[in-house]
Every structure is written in structure tokens, then in C-alpha cells.
Scaffold this active site. Structure first.
Site, PDB file in Angstrom:
ATOM      1  N   LYS A 135      -5.431   0.088  -0.318  1.00 17.42           N
ATOM      2  CA  LYS A 135      -4.382   0.321  -1.301  1.00 17.42           C
ATOM      3  C   LYS A 135      -4.494   1.744  -1.840  1.00 17.42           C
ATOM      4  CE  LYS A 135      -4.868  -4.474  -2.783  1.00 17.42           C
ATOM      5  NZ  LYS A 135      -4.216  -4.959  -1.576  1.00 17.42           N
ATOM      6  N   HIS A 150       1.394  -6.804   2.818  1.00 10.76           N
ATOM      7  CA  HIS A 150       0.244  -6.579   1.948  1.00 10.76           C
ATOM      8  C   HIS A 150       0.643  -5.634   0.814  1.00 10.76           C
ATOM      9  CE1 HIS A 150      -2.751  -8.525   4.540  1.00 10.76           C
ATOM     10  NE2 HIS A 150      -2.097  -8.000   5.567  1.00 10.76           N
ATOM     11  N   TYR A 189       3.736  -4.824  -4.516  1.00  7.51           N
ATOM     12  CA  TYR A 189       4.176  -5.151  -3.159  1.00  7.51           C
ATOM     13  C   TYR A 189       5.585  -4.617  -2.936  1.00  7.51           C
ATOM     14  CZ  TYR A 189       0.460  -8.726  -3.247  1.00  7.51           C
ATOM     15  OH  TYR A 189      -0.739  -9.392  -3.344  1.00  7.51           O
TER      16      TYR A 189
END
Length: 250
Positions: free
Chosen positions: A189, A156, A148
């Protein structure tokens, strides 16, 4: 991939309260009270004041253990988190069965005896944590860590992190790479691999060798999107299959 802030004003709050500032406050507070963590299996239990528990949460170290005790708060730390506080920040002591371990080497050897891959994972953890990235377990995403930019309550996670050594069997074939990239992409991600270079199988993997002589190579791997290369798209767009690059933002 740009940061995905969780609510309006989260970015401004993160800029006003950087992780580095909170870590400095935590370091000073724990050092002043000579806080000590207790080794328990593959974790470390740390008893702290309520204010320190709040600081640990702001810095994203450990998880609160529910307890009926009101004076002290109990925090469960991973080996990586505990040793980072113990060795890098020098703000906690470590004890085993009521005996305070006198130096970092004793703690290191104990953790390595419980988890032979601890040297590799600590090197990777400290590499990112020293750059003020917040790391949490990535087990639910099939990776080692998730990274993070700031506290998880504000943003997020941006990266799913895989830790590898030179003789690792992970991502050896294209199907493994595509699976890992697709899984990371499905949860918004970017896949980040950390190659820790060094010999982890020898008995001489001591503290100084790991922290001073081993190196970490960062690479991000992203998925090529064919729709971005259709004829109606600009010819200036450059896509690669797959896209593997060094992580310049870290």
C-alpha cells in the site's frame, strides 16, 4: 502503485458496476423507506430490508450483525458512515433512545461528545468518500483507514490513510515516517496522509464550520529504493528520499 485486481475479470466488473451507481441506488432505496438508525455507544445500528443490506454491502457501508431475525437485517455503522448517509446523502434518520433527532446539528453534537476527534475524522472520511473511494478501518495496519478503488471483493486496497491536524504528534520525526512507510509498503500500500486544516480543540467546532471552512490536504509518501539509482540504471530516473507528493489521482 497500480490497482491490484483480485481475479481475472474483476476490473471489467468494476467498470460495469461503478460505486457511484450503487450509492445512488442505495440513497433512493433508504430514502423511500425512511430508514432510521439508532445511536449505540460509538456506533449506529440500522435495521434494513434484505435487499437494502445487499446494497449497503455493495457500497461498503457498515458491517452485517448476525441475528436470528429473518425479516430485517441489522447493519452496524461507524459514526463516519452513519453521518455520511444522514447528512451528505440524506437517506437515513438518526434516533437516540427512541427519539428521532430533529436535525443534523443534534446528531453532530452527540457524536462529537462521544468522540472529540470526530469532526476531523468525518471531514477526512467525507473528503475521500465523496470521490467514490471505499474506506474501511485501517486498525490492523496501524492507520486510520484503508482506501479501495472499488469493492474489497474485487480489488486490494491501494492506500493506508493517516488523518492528521496541524497540532498532531504523528509523523513528527523521520523515524515515525520511515516506520509508517515501511509498514505500508510491506502490505503493498501507499501511505496517504490527510491534513485537515482547522481548529478542532475549540468548543465552536460546529457542523457548518467543519464542513464548509475546513480544508483537506492530500500527500502520499513513498520509500526510496536505492537499487533504482545504481550506475547501471538509466540516468533519466529521478528518485527522491523520501518521495512526498500530492495525490493527483484522487
Amino acid at each position: 502503485m497500480a490497482p491490484r485486481w483480485k481475479w481475472k475479470g474483476a476490473e471489467a466488473k468494476a467498470l460495469a458496476e461503478p460505486i457511484s451507481k450503487s450509492v445512488s441506488e442505495l440513497q433512493l432505496s433508504l430514502a423511500e423507506t425512511e430508514s432510521s438508525g439508532t445511536l449505540s455507544s460509538c456506533n449506529v445500528l440500522l435495521a434494513v430490508e434484505p435487499e437494502q443490506a445487499e446494497l449497503l454491502d455493495r457500497c461498503c457501508f457498515g458491517r452485517l450483525v448476525l441475528s436470528a431475525e429473518k425479516i430485517k437485517k441489522w447493519i452496524q455503522l461507524s459514526f463516519e458512515e452513519a453521518f455520511f448517509l444522514h447528512y451528505n446523502l440524506k437517506c437515513i434518520k438518526i434516533s437516540l433512545q427512541g427519539r428521532c433527532l430533529e436535525n443534523e446539528v443534534d446528531t453532530w453534537l452527540y457524536m462529537k461528545s462521544k468522540r472529540p476527534n470526530f469532526p476531523m475524522f468525518f471531514k477526512a472520511y467525507s473528503h475521500l468518500r465523496s470521490k467514490n473511494w471505499v474506506l474501511r478501518s485501517g486498525l490492523q495496519y496501524g492507520v486510520d483507514f484503508v482506501a479501495y478503488r472499488h469493492h474489497p471483493s474485487l480489488v486490494h486496497s491501494e492506500y493506508s490513510v493517516l488523518v492528521q491536524s496541524g497540532d498532531s504528534d504523528r509523523l513528527r520525526v523521520w523515524s515515525d515516517i520511515h516506520c509508517a512507510v515501511r509498514l505500508s509498503g510491506s502490505v503493498a500500500k501507499t501511505l496517504l496522509t490527510l491534513y485537515v486544516n482547522g481548529n478542532f480543540k475549540g468548543e465552536d467546532v460546529n457542523l457548518l464550520v467543519c464542513l464548509e471552512n475546513f480544508t483537506v490536504e492530500e500527500q502520499t509518501i513513498s520509500r526510496w529504493s536505492p537499487e533504482l539509482s545504481r550506475e547501471d540504471q538509466s540516468t533519466n530516473s529521478k528518485q527522491h528520499v523520501p518521495n512526498v507528493s500530492n495525490l493527483n489521482t484522487l
